[in-house]
Scaffold this active site. Structure first.
Site, PDB file in Angstrom:
ATOM      1  N   ASP A   8      25.397  44.183  38.669  1.00 56.88           N
ATOM      2  CA  ASP A   8      26.233  44.056  39.870  1.00 56.88           C
ATOM      3  C   ASP A   8      26.956  45.397  40.057  1.00 56.88           C
ATOM      4  O   ASP A   8      26.651  46.389  39.365  1.00 56.88           O
ATOM      5  CB  ASP A   8      27.163  42.832  39.788  1.00 56.88           C
ATOM      6  N   CYS A  65      27.054  43.666  33.942  1.00 56.41           N
ATOM      7  CA  CYS A  65      28.136  43.476  34.920  1.00 56.41           C
ATOM      8  C   CYS A  65      29.411  44.031  34.288  1.00 56.41           C
ATOM      9  O   CYS A  65      29.332  44.810  33.333  1.00 56.41           O
ATOM     10  CB  CYS A  65      28.258  42.018  35.361  1.00 56.41           C
ATOM     11  N   THR A  67      31.853  42.548  32.517  1.00 58.43           N
ATOM     12  CA  THR A  67      32.036  42.049  31.150  1.00 58.43           C
ATOM     13  C   THR A  67      30.720  41.680  30.465  1.00 58.43           C
ATOM     14  O   THR A  67      30.691  41.508  29.252  1.00 58.43           O
ATOM     15  CB  THR A  67      32.885  40.760  31.174  1.00 58.43           C
ATOM     16  N   HIS A 133      13.582  31.532  11.349  1.00 54.59           N
ATOM     17  CA  HIS A 133      14.221  31.709  12.662  1.00 54.59           C
ATOM     18  C   HIS A 133      13.383  31.094  13.778  1.00 54.59           C
ATOM     19  O   HIS A 133      13.918  30.637  14.779  1.00 54.59           O
ATOM     20  CB  HIS A 133      14.472  33.191  12.932  1.00 54.59           C
TER      21      HIS A 133
HETATM   22  C1  RB5 Z   1      33.107  41.587  39.041  1.00 57.19           C
HETATM   23  O1  RB5 Z   1      34.410  41.892  39.417  1.00 57.19           O
HETATM   24  C2  RB5 Z   1      33.096  40.938  37.672  1.00 57.19           C
HETATM   25  O2  RB5 Z   1      33.643  39.677  37.749  1.00 57.19           O
HETATM   26  C3  RB5 Z   1      31.687  40.898  37.132  1.00 57.19           C
HETATM   27  O3  RB5 Z   1      31.169  42.187  37.063  1.00 57.19           O
HETATM   28  C4  RB5 Z   1      31.544  40.302  35.744  1.00 57.19           C
HETATM   29  O4  RB5 Z   1      32.444  40.881  34.848  1.00 57.19           O
HETATM   30  C5  RB5 Z   1      31.546  38.845  35.666  1.00 57.19           C
HETATM   31  O5  RB5 Z   1      31.391  38.237  34.606  1.00 57.19           O
END
Ligand code: RB5
Length: 150
Positions: A8, A65, A67, A133
């Site tokens: 993203d 993304c 996080t 595993h």
């Molecule tokens: C975007 O602001 C943020 O929420 C996204 O990149 C991610 O961290 C979501 O889990």
């Protein structure tokens, strides 16, 4: 091996870094975006990558993304996906050896591009160990398929 990659707006720098790594390692990849300057919704990127992996169109996926959490939650909703959220080299190796993870998720607000590159290199080049595993991964598959859980 073919890899689908997407991010993203919060993961563009690491995505570019991993693309340059895959070019260096001569790994074939498909870049699914985003080409975004404004904010987008991570499931719109995680789910197409996960579906490509689940269908066998590509072998693995990488999602970034802010996080890594939104991407990993979304990808793990797709049957057959074992998406690992990884921010250290030890886990990158362990999740390939033990979980046969087929998607790697990382968070650009958590780690920098240098560590992300190291993690991706380990994750892309470490084989699944199988053995005990394999049985554990099969239990996840059996649960997903609502089959007998042994
Ligand atoms: C975007 O602001 C943020 O929420 C996204 O990149 C991610 O961290 C979501 O889990």
């Amino acid at each position: 091996m073919k890899v689908a990659i997407a991010s993203d707006h919060g993961g563009i720098t690491i995505r570019k870094e991993i693309i340059s790594l895959m070019e260096e390692l001569e790994i074939e990849y498909e870049d699914l975006g985003c080409e975004c300057s404004t904010s987008v919704d991570y499931p719109d990127y995680a789910i197409p990558v996960a579906e490509k992996v689940a269908s066998g169109e590509v072998d693995r996926g990488i999602l970034i993304c802010g996080t890594g959490i939104g991407m990993s939650i979304s990808a793990n909703k797709v049957m057959g996906i074992r998406c690992a959220l990884v921010h250290d080299a030890f886990s990158a190796k362990a999740t390939r050896e033990h979980n046969d993870s087929n998607i790697l998720a990382m968070g650009e607000r958590v780690i920098g591009p240098g560590i992300a590159r190291e993690i991706a290199k380990i994750w892309l080049t470490t084989p699944f160990e199988g053995g005990r595993h394999e049985n554990r991964v099969n239990k996840i598959r059996l649960y997903e398929e609502k089959d007998l859980y042994v």
